[in-house]
Design a protein around this motif. Sequence first.
Motif, PDB file in Angstrom:
ATOM      1  N   ILE A  94      43.432  52.678  68.146  1.00 16.46           N
ATOM      2  CA  ILE A  94      44.085  53.923  67.714  1.00 16.46           C
ATOM      3  C   ILE A  94      45.578  53.867  68.029  1.00 16.46           C
ATOM      4  O   ILE A  94      46.422  54.287  67.214  1.00 16.46           O
ATOM      5  N   GLU A  95      45.931  53.333  69.195  1.00 14.57           N
ATOM      6  CA  GLU A  95      47.349  53.197  69.522  1.00 14.57           C
ATOM      7  C   GLU A  95      48.054  52.273  68.526  1.00 14.57           C
ATOM      8  O   GLU A  95      49.199  52.537  68.128  1.00 14.57           O
ATOM      9  N   ARG A  96      47.378  51.222  68.108  1.00 14.06           N
ATOM     10  CA  ARG A  96      47.968  50.308  67.137  1.00 14.06           C
ATOM     11  C   ARG A  96      48.116  50.991  65.776  1.00 14.06           C
ATOM     12  O   ARG A  96      49.131  50.820  65.087  1.00 14.06           O
ATOM     13  N   ILE A  97      47.125  51.788  65.384  1.00 14.62           N
ATOM     14  CA  ILE A  97      47.209  52.544  64.126  1.00 14.62           C
ATOM     15  C   ILE A  97      48.400  53.488  64.154  1.00 14.62           C
ATOM     16  O   ILE A  97      49.153  53.604  63.182  1.00 14.62           O
ATOM     17  N   GLU A  98      48.596  54.155  65.281  1.00 16.40           N
ATOM     18  CA  GLU A  98      49.715  55.090  65.401  1.00 16.40           C
ATOM     19  C   GLU A  98      51.057  54.367  65.298  1.00 16.40           C
ATOM     20  O   GLU A  98      52.001  54.877  64.672  1.00 16.40           O
ATOM     21  N   ARG A  99      51.146  53.170  65.876  1.00 19.42           N
ATOM     22  CA  ARG A  99      52.396  52.415  65.776  1.00 19.42           C
ATOM     23  C   ARG A  99      52.657  51.964  64.335  1.00 19.42           C
ATOM     24  O   ARG A  99      53.790  52.033  63.841  1.00 19.42           O
ATOM     25  N   LEU A 100      51.612  51.528  63.656  1.00 26.57           N
ATOM     26  CA  LEU A 100      51.775  51.009  62.296  1.00 26.57           C
ATOM     27  C   LEU A 100      52.102  52.117  61.294  1.00 26.57           C
ATOM     28  O   LEU A 100      52.827  51.888  60.316  1.00 26.57           O
ATOM     29  N   THR A 101      51.542  53.303  61.506  1.00 29.38           N
ATOM     30  CA  THR A 101      51.714  54.392  60.536  1.00 29.38           C
ATOM     31  C   THR A 101      52.793  55.390  60.932  1.00 29.38           C
ATOM     32  O   THR A 101      53.239  56.186  60.089  1.00 29.38           O
ATOM     33  N   GLY A 102      53.185  55.375  62.200  1.00 32.88           N
ATOM     34  CA  GLY A 102      54.143  56.377  62.666  1.00 32.88           C
ATOM     35  C   GLY A 102      53.522  57.750  62.813  1.00 32.88           C
ATOM     36  O   GLY A 102      54.252  58.757  62.871  1.00 32.88           O
ATOM     37  N   ARG A 103      52.196  57.825  62.892  1.00 33.16           N
ATOM     38  CA  ARG A 103      51.494  59.109  63.010  1.00 33.16           C
ATOM     39  C   ARG A 103      50.925  59.274  64.412  1.00 33.16           C
ATOM     40  O   ARG A 103      50.619  58.294  65.103  1.00 33.16           O
ATOM     41  N   ASP A 104      50.747  60.528  64.801  1.00 30.44           N
ATOM     42  CA  ASP A 104      50.192  60.870  66.106  1.00 30.44           C
ATOM     43  C   ASP A 104      48.810  61.490  65.864  1.00 30.44           C
ATOM     44  O   ASP A 104      48.702  62.615  65.382  1.00 30.44           O
ATOM     45  N   LEU A 105      47.772  60.747  66.222  1.00 32.36           N
ATOM     46  CA  LEU A 105      46.417  61.208  65.922  1.00 32.36           C
ATOM     47  C   LEU A 105      45.930  62.334  66.826  1.00 32.36           C
ATOM     48  O   LEU A 105      44.802  62.805  66.667  1.00 32.36           O
ATOM     49  N   SER A 106      46.771  62.781  67.736  1.00 31.96           N
ATOM     50  CA  SER A 106      46.429  63.990  68.493  1.00 31.96           C
ATOM     51  C   SER A 106      46.859  65.243  67.733  1.00 31.96           C
ATOM     52  O   SER A 106      46.486  66.360  68.112  1.00 31.96           O
ATOM     53  N   ARG A 107      47.635  65.061  66.650  1.00 30.86           N
ATOM     54  CA  ARG A 107      48.115  66.181  65.849  1.00 30.86           C
ATOM     55  C   ARG A 107      47.221  66.371  64.615  1.00 30.86           C
ATOM     56  O   ARG A 107      46.925  65.416  63.900  1.00 30.86           O
ATOM     57  N   LEU A 108      46.830  67.611  64.376  1.00 30.65           N
ATOM     58  CA  LEU A 108      45.951  67.907  63.249  1.00 30.65           C
ATOM     59  C   LEU A 108      46.611  67.554  61.916  1.00 30.65           C
ATOM     60  O   LEU A 108      45.976  66.983  61.026  1.00 30.65           O
ATOM     61  N   ASP A 109      47.896  67.876  61.765  1.00 33.07           N
ATOM     62  CA  ASP A 109      48.589  67.597  60.513  1.00 33.07           C
ATOM     63  C   ASP A 109      48.557  66.101  60.186  1.00 33.07           C
ATOM     64  O   ASP A 109      48.347  65.715  59.030  1.00 33.07           O
ATOM     65  N   ASP A 110      48.793  65.267  61.201  1.00 29.93           N
ATOM     66  CA  ASP A 110      48.780  63.828  60.959  1.00 29.93           C
ATOM     67  C   ASP A 110      47.371  63.335  60.640  1.00 29.93           C
ATOM     68  O   ASP A 110      47.189  62.426  59.820  1.00 29.93           O
ATOM     69  N   ARG A 111      46.368  63.908  61.270  1.00 29.47           N
ATOM     70  CA  ARG A 111      44.982  63.532  60.951  1.00 29.47           C
ATOM     71  C   ARG A 111      44.655  63.865  59.496  1.00 29.47           C
ATOM     72  O   ARG A 111      44.015  63.074  58.797  1.00 29.47           O
ATOM     73  N   ILE A 112      45.096  65.048  59.060  1.00 26.99           N
ATOM     74  CA  ILE A 112      44.824  65.451  57.673  1.00 26.99           C
ATOM     75  C   ILE A 112      45.531  64.505  56.701  1.00 26.99           C
ATOM     76  O   ILE A 112      44.940  64.086  55.687  1.00 26.99           O
ATOM     77  N   ASP A 113      46.784  64.158  57.012  1.00 27.30           N
ATOM     78  CA  ASP A 113      47.514  63.237  56.132  1.00 27.30           C
ATOM     79  C   ASP A 113      46.797  61.901  56.020  1.00 27.30           C
ATOM     80  O   ASP A 113      46.663  61.339  54.923  1.00 27.30           O
ATOM     81  N   LEU A 114      46.343  61.371  57.141  1.00 27.28           N
ATOM     82  CA  LEU A 114      45.656  60.079  57.120  1.00 27.28           C
ATOM     83  C   LEU A 114      44.310  60.182  56.410  1.00 27.28           C
ATOM     84  O   LEU A 114      43.920  59.276  55.681  1.00 27.28           O
ATOM     85  N   ARG A 115      43.605  61.276  56.629  1.00 27.68           N
ATOM     86  CA  ARG A 115      42.324  61.476  55.934  1.00 27.68           C
ATOM     87  C   ARG A 115      42.552  61.529  54.425  1.00 27.68           C
ATOM     88  O   ARG A 115      41.819  60.901  53.654  1.00 27.68           O
ATOM     89  N   ALA A 116      43.565  62.271  53.991  1.00 30.52           N
ATOM     90  CA  ALA A 116      43.864  62.348  52.559  1.00 30.52           C
ATOM     91  C   ALA A 116      44.234  60.992  51.987  1.00 30.52           C
ATOM     92  O   ALA A 116      43.818  60.635  50.883  1.00 30.52           O
ATOM     93  N   ALA A 117      45.004  60.212  52.747  1.00 28.00           N
ATOM     94  CA  ALA A 117      45.396  58.883  52.273  1.00 28.00           C
ATOM     95  C   ALA A 117      44.189  57.963  52.151  1.00 28.00           C
ATOM     96  O   ALA A 117      44.084  57.168  51.194  1.00 28.00           O
ATOM     97  N   LEU A 118      43.258  58.047  53.090  1.00 30.45           N
ATOM     98  CA  LEU A 118      42.042  57.237  53.009  1.00 30.45           C
ATOM     99  C   LEU A 118      41.202  57.641  51.799  1.00 30.45           C
ATOM    100  O   LEU A 118      40.615  56.803  51.117  1.00 30.45           O
ATOM    101  N   MET A 119      41.123  58.937  51.534  1.00 31.53           N
ATOM    102  CA  MET A 119      40.403  59.398  50.350  1.00 31.53           C
ATOM    103  C   MET A 119      41.068  58.873  49.081  1.00 31.53           C
ATOM    104  O   MET A 119      40.384  58.457  48.140  1.00 31.53           O
ATOM    105  N   ALA A 120      42.398  58.917  49.064  1.00 29.36           N
ATOM    106  CA  ALA A 120      43.127  58.417  47.903  1.00 29.36           C
ATOM    107  C   ALA A 120      42.921  56.922  47.718  1.00 29.36           C
ATOM    108  O   ALA A 120      43.012  56.392  46.598  1.00 29.36           O
ATOM    109  N   ALA A 121      42.594  56.231  48.821  1.00 27.01           N
ATOM    110  CA  ALA A 121      42.345  54.796  48.752  1.00 27.01           C
ATOM    111  C   ALA A 121      40.873  54.493  48.481  1.00 27.01           C
ATOM    112  O   ALA A 121      40.479  53.330  48.418  1.00 27.01           O
ATOM    113  N   GLY A 122      40.071  55.537  48.333  1.00 29.19           N
ATOM    114  CA  GLY A 122      38.648  55.337  48.043  1.00 29.19           C
ATOM    115  C   GLY A 122      37.792  55.143  49.259  1.00 29.19           C
ATOM    116  O   GLY A 122      36.629  54.771  49.159  1.00 29.19           O
ATOM    117  N   ALA A 123      38.330  55.392  50.450  1.00 31.54           N
ATOM    118  CA  ALA A 123      37.561  55.206  51.677  1.00 31.54           C
ATOM    119  C   ALA A 123      36.710  56.436  51.972  1.00 31.54           C
ATOM    120  O   ALA A 123      37.049  57.529  51.575  1.00 31.54           O
TER     121      ALA A 123
END
Length: 256
Positions: A227-256
């Motif tokens: 998770i720490e590596r994901i945060e470094r690569l994406t520039g997102r903070d997974l303790s924040r709800l907004d960033d979680r939603i953004d990543l979830r939406a991006a995964l959906m857009a990628a078909g995940a």
Amino acid sequence: MRRYRDRTLAERDERDRAATEFVLRMSAPQTGSVATEVDSLGVAEPGPYRMLCATVAHRDPAAAAGALRELVAQLSDAPTPIATDGDQALALIPDRPDLLDRLRAAHPTVAACDPNATFAVGISTASGLADLPDARIRATHARRAAHTLRSGVTAAEDLATLHELLAGVPEPIRDAYRTRVLGPLLEQDDSHAALRATLIAFLDHNGSWTRTAEALYLHVNTVHYRIERIERLTGRDLSRLDDRIDLRAALMAAGA
């Protein structure tokens, strides 16, 4: 008999030409009465109306127009003008309580006429005459969602989840969004695939380190590291709800 058929086809073509001109004018500033325009298309009911938008993947607009004409013919014997705009066909029809059910029931029969193509139909919410431009936007978005989800017929009011909403976003925009948000996580190698799987599990388990570790058969420390590596690569903070939603939406857009 031949003359009658020719005259009938000519009248239909004239209605379709008028419908196409009307739909295209809807995107421009209104200079006249929308009600008068609708009356000129032979739509007698006072409303509300539904806008239908259809495409037949890998076929020309004539195929979409023909399929949509056949679909609405299941509702009434009265001729319905069909407009074309780009690769899509549009129809304006009066709303009725059983409209969505009847369109969904008729769709498989029409789609079976060309089993090698995807016949997608989007339906706007019920709208008054003044809201027809918005109805067209809603129908187009629902049609893209129907195509992406392979649902056949999708109404605007069916879009009740983030996944369904994103399905109606044009594919080039979805691609740009997922690339911008996920960045290096989209790389196709085992290391980045493991990070994507960890991110999906982490989001699926509402940010629980323990349950994510159990789901992936990993030690909790390994989940923390990933998770720490994901945060470094994406520039997102997974303790924040907004960033979680953004990543979830991006995964959906990628078909995940």
